[in-house]
Design a protein around this motif. Structure first.
Motif, PDB file in Angstrom:
ATOM      1  N   LYS A 186       0.842  -0.955   0.310  1.00  0.00           N
ATOM      2  CA  LYS A 186      -0.016  -0.146  -0.152  1.00  0.00           C
ATOM      3  C   LYS A 186       1.084   1.387   0.006  1.00  0.00           C
ATOM      4  CE  LYS A 186      -4.208   2.166   0.264  1.00  0.00           C
ATOM      5  NZ  LYS A 186      -5.041   2.303  -1.065  1.00  0.00           N
ATOM      6  N   VAL A 187       1.967   1.203   0.946  1.00  0.00           N
ATOM      7  CA  VAL A 187       3.042   2.066   1.123  1.00  0.00           C
ATOM      8  C   VAL A 187       3.427   2.214  -0.679  1.00  0.00           C
ATOM      9  CG1 VAL A 187       5.046   2.781   1.831  1.00  0.00           C
ATOM     10  CG2 VAL A 187       3.020   1.670   3.592  1.00  0.00           C
ATOM     11  N   VAL A 188       3.473   1.492  -1.092  1.00  0.00           N
ATOM     12  CA  VAL A 188       5.007   1.778  -2.131  1.00  0.00           C
ATOM     13  C   VAL A 188       3.291   1.543  -4.186  1.00  0.00           C
ATOM     14  CG1 VAL A 188       6.588   0.482  -1.359  1.00  0.00           C
ATOM     15  CG2 VAL A 188       4.902  -0.629  -3.520  1.00  0.00           C
ATOM     16  N   GLY A 189       2.435   1.590  -4.068  1.00  0.00           N
ATOM     17  CA  GLY A 189       1.509   1.481  -4.496  1.00  0.00           C
ATOM     18  C   GLY A 189       1.490   0.821  -5.966  1.00  0.00           C
ATOM     19  N   TYR A 190       1.877  -0.855  -4.762  1.00  0.00           N
ATOM     20  CA  TYR A 190       2.228  -1.979  -5.735  1.00  0.00           C
ATOM     21  C   TYR A 190       0.688  -2.362  -5.749  1.00  0.00           C
ATOM     22  CZ  TYR A 190       3.057  -6.560  -7.345  1.00  0.00           C
ATOM     23  OH  TYR A 190       3.073  -7.831  -7.945  1.00  0.00           O
ATOM     24  N   VAL A 191       0.405  -2.685  -6.913  1.00  0.00           N
ATOM     25  CA  VAL A 191      -0.772  -3.519  -6.751  1.00  0.00           C
ATOM     26  C   VAL A 191      -0.476  -4.623  -7.507  1.00  0.00           C
ATOM     27  CG1 VAL A 191      -3.248  -3.926  -7.824  1.00  0.00           C
ATOM     28  CG2 VAL A 191      -2.811  -2.060  -6.287  1.00  0.00           C
ATOM     29  N   PRO A 192      -0.843  -5.752  -7.725  1.00  0.00           N
ATOM     30  CA  PRO A 192      -1.123  -7.042  -8.584  1.00  0.00           C
ATOM     31  C   PRO A 192      -1.239  -6.833 -10.040  1.00  0.00           C
ATOM     32  CG  PRO A 192      -0.942  -7.969  -5.712  1.00  0.00           C
ATOM     33  CD  PRO A 192      -1.542  -6.586  -6.576  1.00  0.00           C
ATOM     34  N   THR A 193      -1.179  -7.149 -10.839  1.00  0.00           N
ATOM     35  CA  THR A 193      -2.036  -7.109 -12.333  1.00  0.00           C
ATOM     36  C   THR A 193      -1.809  -8.010 -12.982  1.00  0.00           C
ATOM     37  OG1 THR A 193       0.113  -6.786 -12.976  1.00  0.00           O
ATOM     38  CG2 THR A 193      -1.363  -4.834 -11.969  1.00  0.00           C
ATOM     39  N   GLY A 194      -2.389  -8.478 -14.119  1.00  0.00           N
ATOM     40  CA  GLY A 194      -2.442  -9.968 -15.030  1.00  0.00           C
ATOM     41  C   GLY A 194      -2.543 -10.969 -13.880  1.00  0.00           C
ATOM     42  N   VAL A 195      -1.975 -12.227 -14.695  1.00  0.00           N
ATOM     43  CA  VAL A 195      -2.128 -13.574 -13.947  1.00  0.00           C
ATOM     44  C   VAL A 195      -1.856 -13.506 -12.534  1.00  0.00           C
ATOM     45  CG1 VAL A 195      -1.126 -15.814 -14.517  1.00  0.00           C
ATOM     46  CG2 VAL A 195      -1.108 -14.440 -16.262  1.00  0.00           C
ATOM     47  N   LEU A 196      -0.335 -13.046 -12.153  1.00  0.00           N
ATOM     48  CA  LEU A 196      -0.546 -12.355 -10.683  1.00  0.00           C
ATOM     49  C   LEU A 196      -1.754 -12.577  -9.686  1.00  0.00           C
ATOM     50  CD1 LEU A 196       0.996 -12.561  -8.318  1.00  0.00           C
ATOM     51  CD2 LEU A 196       2.203 -10.717  -9.003  1.00  0.00           C
ATOM     52  N   ASP A 197      -2.215 -11.221 -10.359  1.00  0.00           N
ATOM     53  CA  ASP A 197      -3.791 -11.148  -9.383  1.00  0.00           C
ATOM     54  C   ASP A 197      -4.517 -11.969  -9.804  1.00  0.00           C
ATOM     55  OD1 ASP A 197      -5.675  -9.184  -8.745  1.00  0.00           O
ATOM     56  OD2 ASP A 197      -6.186  -8.709 -10.837  1.00  0.00           O
ATOM     57  N   GLN A 198      -4.742 -12.803 -11.153  1.00  0.00           N
ATOM     58  CA  GLN A 198      -5.855 -14.015 -10.937  1.00  0.00           C
ATOM     59  C   GLN A 198      -4.905 -14.714  -9.349  1.00  0.00           C
ATOM     60  OE1 GLN A 198      -5.472 -14.474 -15.218  1.00  0.00           O
ATOM     61  NE2 GLN A 198      -7.184 -13.367 -15.516  1.00  0.00           N
ATOM     62  N   THR A 199      -4.290 -15.001 -10.005  1.00  0.00           N
ATOM     63  CA  THR A 199      -4.276 -15.868  -8.621  1.00  0.00           C
ATOM     64  C   THR A 199      -3.828 -15.292  -6.872  1.00  0.00           C
ATOM     65  OG1 THR A 199      -1.871 -17.231 -10.631  1.00  0.00           O
ATOM     66  CG2 THR A 199      -1.534 -17.255  -8.064  1.00  0.00           C
ATOM     67  N   VAL A 200      -3.674 -13.868  -7.112  1.00  0.00           N
ATOM     68  CA  VAL A 200      -4.371 -13.760  -5.660  1.00  0.00           C
ATOM     69  C   VAL A 200      -5.343 -13.750  -5.159  1.00  0.00           C
ATOM     70  CG1 VAL A 200      -3.792 -11.670  -4.476  1.00  0.00           C
ATOM     71  CG2 VAL A 200      -1.889 -12.567  -5.019  1.00  0.00           C
ATOM     72  N   ASP A 201      -6.306 -13.079  -6.568  1.00  0.00           N
ATOM     73  CA  ASP A 201      -7.591 -13.225  -5.948  1.00  0.00           C
ATOM     74  C   ASP A 201      -8.362 -14.969  -5.812  1.00  0.00           C
ATOM     75  OD1 ASP A 201      -7.975 -11.326  -6.525  1.00  0.00           O
ATOM     76  OD2 ASP A 201      -8.591 -11.210  -8.675  1.00  0.00           O
ATOM     77  N   MET A 202      -7.957 -15.885  -6.811  1.00  0.00           N
ATOM     78  CA  MET A 202      -8.464 -16.959  -6.488  1.00  0.00           C
ATOM     79  C   MET A 202      -7.795 -17.668  -4.971  1.00  0.00           C
ATOM     80  SD  MET A 202      -7.458 -18.720 -10.459  1.00  0.00           S
ATOM     81  CE  MET A 202      -8.167 -20.323  -9.437  1.00  0.00           C
ATOM     82  N   LEU A 203      -6.699 -17.461  -4.985  1.00  0.00           N
ATOM     83  CA  LEU A 203      -5.841 -17.610  -3.116  1.00  0.00           C
ATOM     84  C   LEU A 203      -6.756 -17.030  -2.790  1.00  0.00           C
ATOM     85  CD1 LEU A 203      -2.075 -18.188  -3.588  1.00  0.00           C
ATOM     86  CD2 LEU A 203      -4.026 -20.240  -2.949  1.00  0.00           C
ATOM     87  N   ALA A 204      -6.992 -15.283  -2.194  1.00  0.00           N
ATOM     88  CA  ALA A 204      -7.907 -15.252  -1.614  1.00  0.00           C
ATOM     89  C   ALA A 204      -9.434 -15.221  -1.325  1.00  0.00           C
ATOM     90  CB  ALA A 204      -7.919 -13.861  -1.558  1.00  0.00           C
ATOM     91  N   ALA A 205     -10.086 -15.794  -1.999  1.00  0.00           N
ATOM     92  CA  ALA A 205     -11.934 -16.326  -2.068  1.00  0.00           C
ATOM     93  C   ALA A 205     -11.366 -17.762  -1.266  1.00  0.00           C
ATOM     94  CB  ALA A 205     -11.901 -16.118  -4.145  1.00  0.00           C
ATOM     95  N   SER A 206     -10.236 -18.644  -1.762  1.00  0.00           N
ATOM     96  CA  SER A 206     -10.492 -19.651  -0.643  1.00  0.00           C
ATOM     97  C   SER A 206     -10.337 -19.524   0.815  1.00  0.00           C
ATOM     98  CB  SER A 206      -9.525 -20.405  -1.345  1.00  0.00           C
ATOM     99  OG  SER A 206      -8.458 -20.053  -1.082  1.00  0.00           O
ATOM    100  N   GLY A 207      -9.790 -18.443   1.072  1.00  0.00           N
ATOM    101  CA  GLY A 207      -9.686 -18.055   3.216  1.00  0.00           C
ATOM    102  C   GLY A 207     -10.857 -18.298   3.324  1.00  0.00           C
ATOM    103  N   VAL A 208     -11.687 -17.931   3.144  1.00  0.00           N
ATOM    104  CA  VAL A 208     -12.647 -17.308   4.084  1.00  0.00           C
ATOM    105  C   VAL A 208     -13.027 -18.687   4.806  1.00  0.00           C
ATOM    106  CG1 VAL A 208     -14.917 -16.421   4.304  1.00  0.00           C
ATOM    107  CG2 VAL A 208     -12.923 -14.496   4.450  1.00  0.00           C
ATOM    108  N   PRO A 209     -14.277 -19.637   3.308  1.00  0.00           N
ATOM    109  CA  PRO A 209     -14.805 -20.141   3.412  1.00  0.00           C
ATOM    110  C   PRO A 209     -14.007 -22.028   3.997  1.00  0.00           C
ATOM    111  CG  PRO A 209     -14.382 -19.881   0.949  1.00  0.00           C
ATOM    112  CD  PRO A 209     -13.816 -19.095   1.560  1.00  0.00           C
TER     113      PRO A 209
END
Length: 314
Positions: A186-209
């Protein structure tokens, strides 16, 4: 009132429904103990840290800085119930110092990852993410250090080895690493994009259930085994007294409304499994802490619903 109850049910029912599914899967033998251990490791070591990283990296930080009243309100409540739990264990139940510390720790230490993260994100959305994860980052180190120093310091004096062990545990804790990585991004302004963003989204979505099913599996492993008197006291302190103190303080101390509500709900979380693990380490208070974890988790379905009603969550 009925509309608000319906809205709260949409937040609470899926969370406790998944916990129930995990419990029944373990009870029936459909998922065995090795599945519970593996899923818990995945949740704690990968899925939830990635969820925290993604949420913090994308969250909107408060412009005015962190409100000091937030910290004062939460930890005042935490240490008051910690002290009451210790005194009650010694004066009412006649327990020794080490077990009194365990019961005090169980009274003030919340289940932040497996229940707190799903419920608070579900109830408050992105606005609740920053106060939630900032409190998680401070909550675990503070409560663990205090409990360890009280339990071990009284018996053998505070040793360098104790602090080294605590330092290693906290330095490599996956949840804290996820918080630190998200804050840096957040401090450096980095946000994952592309394939990395999709991978992070999938992992994060699995966290709660996965976290909720994992907790259900764990509850079958740590059933109510007895020592009900201390377990009932711990559960009452954790689910009623702690959030009540925090609620009163958040109404008089300065902080944004969402931060105030997050502090109250965070305080209303059931006892964390760390209390049971600490009891096992010191080989005292194991039955009371295991019973308190299961009892407080079951009772929290009703008490959390009540706190959502009080807070006007809709």
């Amino acid at each position: 009132m009925l509309a608000q109850l319906g809205a709260i049910a949409l937040v609470v029912a899926p969370v406790f429904g998944l916990i129930g599914i995990g419990f029944l899967a373990s009870l029936s033998g459909h998922l065995r103990e090795r599945a519970a251990e593996g899923l818990s490791e995945y949740v704690f070591g990968l899925a939830v840290p990635v969820l925290i990283f993604k949420t913090l990296a994308e969250a909107a930080l408060p412009q005015e800085g962190q409100p000091w009243g937030y910290w004062v309100a939460y930890f005042t409540g935490a240490f008051i119930v910690f002290a009451i739990g210790m005194v009650t264990a010694q004066r009412v139940f006649g327990r020794n110092h080490a077990e009194a510390v365990i019961q005090g720790f169980a009274s003030g230490q919340a289940n932040t990852v497996f229940v707190g993260v799903p419920l608070i994100l579900q109830a408050f959305g992105p606005q609740g993410a920053v106060p939630l994860f900032l409190l998680i980052a401070v909550h675990l180190p503070v409560m663990m250090v205090v409990a360890t120093v009280l339990a071990e310091g009284a018996a053998a004096g505070i040793s360098v080895a104790t602090f080294k062990r605590l330092g290693r545990m906290l330095a490599f804790n996956p949840i804290l690493l996820g918080i630190y990585a998200g804050a840096i991004a957040k401090v450096v302004g980095y946000v994952p994009t592309g394939v990395l963003d999709q991978t992070v989204d999938m992992l994060a979505a699995s966290g709660v259930p996965c976290a909720l099913v994992s907790l259900g599996l764990a509850l079958h492993r740590y059933p109510i085994r007895g020592d009900l008197g201390p377990a009932v006291v711990i559960t009452t302190l954790k689910l009623v007294v702690h959030p009540l103190i925090v609620y009163a303080l958040t109404r008089v101390l300065p902080m944004p409304p969402v931060w105030a509500d997050v502090a109250v709900v965070f305080a209303a979380m059931p006892c964390g499994i760390n209390a049971y693990l600490l009891a096992q380490r010191h080989r005292t208070g194991v039955t009371a802490s295991a019973s308190a974890v299961s009892l407080s988790t079951a009772a929290s379905l009703f008490t959390i619903t009540a706190w959502f009603l009080i807070l006007g969550v809709n």
